[in-house]
Design a protein around this motif. Structure first.
Motif, mmCIF file in Angstrom:
data_model
loop_
_atom_site.group_PDB
_atom_site.id
_atom_site.type_symbol
_atom_site.label_atom_id
_atom_site.label_comp_id
_atom_site.label_asym_id
_atom_site.label_seq_id
_atom_site.Cartn_x
_atom_site.Cartn_y
_atom_site.Cartn_z
ATOM 1 N N ILE A 162 2.581 -7.750 9.431
ATOM 2 C CA ILE A 162 2.273 -8.652 10.554
ATOM 3 C C ILE A 162 0.754 -8.610 10.814
ATOM 4 O O ILE A 162 0.100 -9.635 10.950
ATOM 5 N N VAL B 170 8.780 -15.196 10.989
ATOM 6 C CA VAL B 170 7.772 -15.292 12.049
ATOM 7 C C VAL B 170 7.982 -16.590 12.844
ATOM 8 O O VAL B 170 7.962 -16.592 14.086
ATOM 9 N N ALA C 196 11.709 -9.583 11.766
ATOM 10 C CA ALA C 196 10.324 -9.658 11.290
ATOM 11 C C ALA C 196 9.631 -8.302 11.394
ATOM 12 O O ALA C 196 8.610 -8.075 10.754
ATOM 13 N N ASP D 178 8.572 -7.074 14.398
ATOM 14 C CA ASP D 178 7.559 -7.211 15.443
ATOM 15 C C ASP D 178 8.130 -6.666 16.754
ATOM 16 O O ASP D 178 8.931 -7.335 17.412
#
Ligand code: SF4
Ligand code: SF4
Length: 415
Positions: free
Chosen positions: A125, A135, A227, A229
């Motif tokens: 990322i 994303v 992802a 994140d």
């Protein structure tokens, strides 16, 4: 890679070097016991698809930048600096792992590969090289969370059609209120997915059970988690938590999606409501005689695929089996099963990526298991697994039908 970027990525690694992470990175003896426990390695026997092979990519970068030996003797051993090639290796390692944790079952130290690969995901990322699809999907979910009022009208316009379908299935006199929205103080808030199928079958079951329920405006799936994140994962999860708190519900029931269940169940800390999967809820309704099924209604041989996040990683093993053993007169168990069951290869957001050829090959272990049962119906309780099982079915030309558990129950209610 520019020095400034390397500094940035090093600080991302540092932020993830927690005590358990150091334990996992330092403890692995490279014994190789986990080598062939990964379905990806089973289908594509290359070192980079073995669990330890994946972790090594991360471990070598950590060694280079955070261990004195890596810094003082850069040309000795296996420490590798962060560069474009290493970032490509990290992407392949992290996004070919479904996060199933089957390897962990065989590791004498219980080393958690998906946890280690969390470093690779945050680096990707930071480097701007995380899979675009994940994303974008995570960003769309965040955007929806910020401007939910703009989405409400469109969503409400399709609820009416779904209510008519529920009315037809249950033979009720009216469709009004069969899928209640924003009902304050409901006992249950159900969180579905974006497809109508994920709402209609549970809605049939909730209405048959005369549940005091309401439907969430949000989807359960968490692309921030896929992802890798952490901030987006938290934001996406909080949308539902805040909705449940605002409505004052007692329980949040999650659609057939293992990761969507595990996040509020285990990763968000104490919550002022109970978290249940739809499979557990169906099991509870049956136990309390709130719904009745046509027992033994399915005569064809049937087997169950354990979704890794619902089974191995959340312990929901008995409920689906007890439901299916009642529905089917010829229930067949896969081997190995329960916590040792093979991953289908679709988890971790992999079904959202453009990787069908890889997923067919890495689904070979599951294909072999299904073949061995002789089953004609394969049931699962996770949308990702259902999609991947259909990819395996088409890829290998399997003569089976893939069905979701709540779909089977909703179709065979004794009403
Ligand atoms: S978690 Fe699953 S997919 Fe990932 S390395 Fe381990 S066995 Fe393979
Ligand atoms: S089984 Fe555990 S200790 Fe052995 S190589 Fe795999 S991760 Fe390392």
């Amino acid at each position: 890679m520019e020095k400034e970027k390397i500094r940035e990525l090093k600080s991302l690694i540092a932020s993830r070097l927690t005590r358990p992470m150091r334990y996992y990175l330092d403890t692995c003896t490279r014994c190789g016991l986990c080598y062939d426990t990964c379905h990806a390695y089973y289908g594509i026997p290359k070192k980079e698809y073995s669990p330890v092979g994946r972790a090594e990519v991360v471990r070598r970068a950590v060694k280079k930048h955070f261990r004195p030996s890596g810094r003082l003797f850069p040309y000795w051993g296996d420490a590798t600096a962060l560069d474009e090639r290493v970032m490509d290796e990290m992407k392949e390692a992290a996004f070919s792992c479904t996060g199933c944790r089957r390897c962990m079952m065989y590791c004498p130290f219980g080393i958690d590969m998906p946890y280690i690969l969390g470093i690779a995901k945050v680096l990707l990322i930071g480097y701007g090289n995380a899979p675009e699809e994940l994303v974008m999907l995570a960003d769309a979910a965040v955007e929806k969370g910020k401007s939910i009022d703009e989405f409400k009208e469109g969503f409400l316009s399709v609820i009416g059609d779904m209510e008519l379908e529920v009315q037809k299935r249950l033979g009720l006199p009216s469709a009004d209120g069969l899928i209640p929205m924003e009902k304050k103080n409901a006992d249950v808030l159900f969180v579905g997915l974006s497809g109508a199928h994920s709402i209609i079958h549970p809605a049939v079951i909730f209405n048959a059970a005369k549940e005091n329920w309401t439907l969430s405006f949000f989807e359960a799936v968490n692309f921030g988690m896929f992802a890798g994140d952490p901030e987006k994962m938290q934001f996406i999860a909080d949308r539902v938590v805040n909705e449940a708190k605002a409505l004052g519900v007692k329980e949040v029931v999650i659609v057939e999606c293992g990761t969507a269940y595990r996040i509020p169940k285990f990763l968000l800390g104490p919550l002022p409501f109970k978290v249940t999967s739809i499979v557990e809820k169906i099991h509870q309704y049956l136990a309390e005689n709130r719904i009745r099924m046509k027992d033994g209604a399915i005569a064809e041989p049937l087997t169950y695929h354990d979704p890794c996040q619902l089974g191995r990683n959340a312990g929901v093993f008995d409920e689906p089996r007890e439901i299916l053993a009642r529905l089917a007169s010829d229930y067949r168990e896969m081997s190995p099963t329960r916590e040792y069951n093979w991953c289908c290869g679709g988890g971790g957001g992999l079904v959202a990526l453009d990787n069908e050829e890889f997923r067919i090959k890495s689904g070979k272990a599951k294909k072999d298991q299904i073949d061995a049962t002789g089953a004609k119906i394969v049931v699962s309780a996770c949308e990702n697994c259902i999609l991947q099982l259909n990819t395996i079915k088409d890829g290998y030309g399997l003569d089976v039908e893939v069905r979701s558990l709540s779909e089977l129950v909703a179709e065979r209610l004794a009403v």
